[in-house]
Write an enzyme that holds these catalytic residues in place. Sequence first.
Site, PDB file in Angstrom:
ATOM      1  CD  GLN A   1      -3.086  -0.765   0.209  1.00  0.00           C
ATOM      2  OE1 GLN A   1      -3.206   0.350  -0.322  1.00  0.00           O
ATOM      3  NE2 GLN A   1      -3.893  -1.768  -0.089  1.00  0.00           N
TER       4      GLN A   1
ATOM      5  CB  CYS B   1     -10.138 -10.100   0.301  1.00  0.00           C
ATOM      6  SG  CYS B   1      -8.748  -9.299   1.025  1.00  0.00           S
TER       7      CYS B   1
HETATM    8  N1  PLP Z   1      -0.799  -7.098   0.842  1.00  0.00           N
HETATM    9  C1  PLP Z   1      -1.514  -5.969   1.024  1.00  0.00           C
HETATM   10  C2  PLP Z   1      -1.152  -5.041   2.116  1.00  0.00           C
HETATM   11  C3  PLP Z   1      -2.563  -5.675   0.144  1.00  0.00           C
HETATM   12  O1  PLP Z   1      -3.273  -4.560   0.321  1.00  0.00           O
HETATM   13  C4  PLP Z   1      -2.860  -6.586  -0.902  1.00  0.00           C
HETATM   14  C5  PLP Z   1      -3.983  -6.344  -1.825  1.00  0.00           C
HETATM   15  O2  PLP Z   1      -5.097  -6.136  -1.443  1.00  0.00           O
HETATM   16  C6  PLP Z   1      -2.088  -7.754  -1.025  1.00  0.00           C
HETATM   17  C7  PLP Z   1      -1.060  -7.971  -0.141  1.00  0.00           C
HETATM   18  C8  PLP Z   1      -2.369  -8.779  -2.076  1.00  0.00           C
HETATM   19  O3  PLP Z   1      -2.074  -8.299  -3.321  1.00  0.00           O
HETATM   20  P1  PLP Z   1      -2.423  -9.130  -4.651  1.00  0.00           P
HETATM   21  O4  PLP Z   1      -3.897  -9.391  -4.571  1.00  0.00           O
HETATM   22  O5  PLP Z   1      -2.047  -8.192  -5.741  1.00  0.00           O
HETATM   23  O6  PLP Z   1      -1.642 -10.376  -4.634  1.00  0.00           O
END
Ligand code: PLP
Length: 380
Positions: free
Chosen positions: A178, A319
């Site tokens: 982020q 999510c």
């Molecule tokens: N880590 C953080 C802090 C996130 O905000 C996100 C995405 O929502 C992710 C990991 C996962 O990213 P990705 O869905 O692109 O693998």
Amino acid sequence: MIYLDHAAATPVAPKVKEAMEPYFTDDFFNPSAAYLPAKKVASEYEAAKATIAHAIGAKASDLIITAGATEANNLAFTSVNKNGAILYLETEHDSVRAVAKNLGGKPIKVLPNGLIDLNDLKSKITDQTELISVALANNELGTVQPLAEIASIIRETKLNRMKRGVKTQLLLHSDASQALNLLDISVARLGVDLLTINSAKIYGPKGVGALYVSHDAKLHPLVAGGGQEKGLRSGTENVPGVIGFAKATELAKGHLNGNRKKYTTWRKILLAELKDYELINRKHSLDNFIVLCYNGIDAERLVFLLEEKDIFVATGAACAASKGVRSHVLKAIGLTDEQIAGSLRITLGETNTEEQIHKAADIINETIKNEYKRIKALSH
Ligand code: PLP
């Protein structure tokens, strides 16, 4: 449309899309092939990796390109040799929490302001601890963690171990998904051994990320295959994705200070114009995060009501919201179930204008007023 959910996804910037386009068609070659056009693509891929690495003060050879931050986080945990050797912040994204839990990791507590409880961290480090994972900025609250302080605790622990002849490794991993377009990041300054970055949150393509890996960290591949990315991430390189990620990091660097100023101003405007809320992320937060609580209001219903008016916000992590589970992050900072149910996450970004901010405040106020009226009528 007024899109206020930039922590969930960002649109691909036009310049990023433009940079990627040739690599889908004209420059489609497999970088591993022996002929000249493929070698040219291979060298452009390496140059793009160098650009991404430069944005965090690293070299191209320090990066393993992955299919997003989830994979990068998973890869980071392969550095651990024994079960139970992990400490992770209890507010981590599920892509850290789930793996850490599977490997017998223990959670570190946060304080009510969302910051790591350093005393809890110190009390939980043992001679067996091999990896500590703390996100640079939280994806639900925007809380920026004091990584340099954590790194200094780790350094002291390592010195102490050395004196006693304890040879166990101790690594610091941070998920900076982020933060890459909102903070000036340097792996050396942060003192991290492993750092996850994510193209999808910085106006680059989705499904592309990277893990910075220091010399001290020894990883194991999650997939076996052709040996790309130093054998740690086999599979034909996602050339357009990496070219896009590089362009996005370059643009992010250029926009960093201007955007931070803009978001700080807009955050102030929203907090002044919105009514009847309790501010959850008061301090230590990324400039574009505003987390509010409306007592007695069902924020999920609020999200739908606002969508009808073309305003897009979130109740918490996208999510977590889609699974219908209460946010573990808001719980960890001590919010009651009622407060969690009434919590709204607004994340500002490059699609916004100041005019939109005023308009959004008006529409949110009106929607909240009507909701309180409706609730009052129901209770009579
Ligand atoms: N880590 C953080 C802090 C996130 O905000 C996100 C995405 O929502 C992710 C990991 C996962 O990213 P990705 O869905 O692109 O693998």
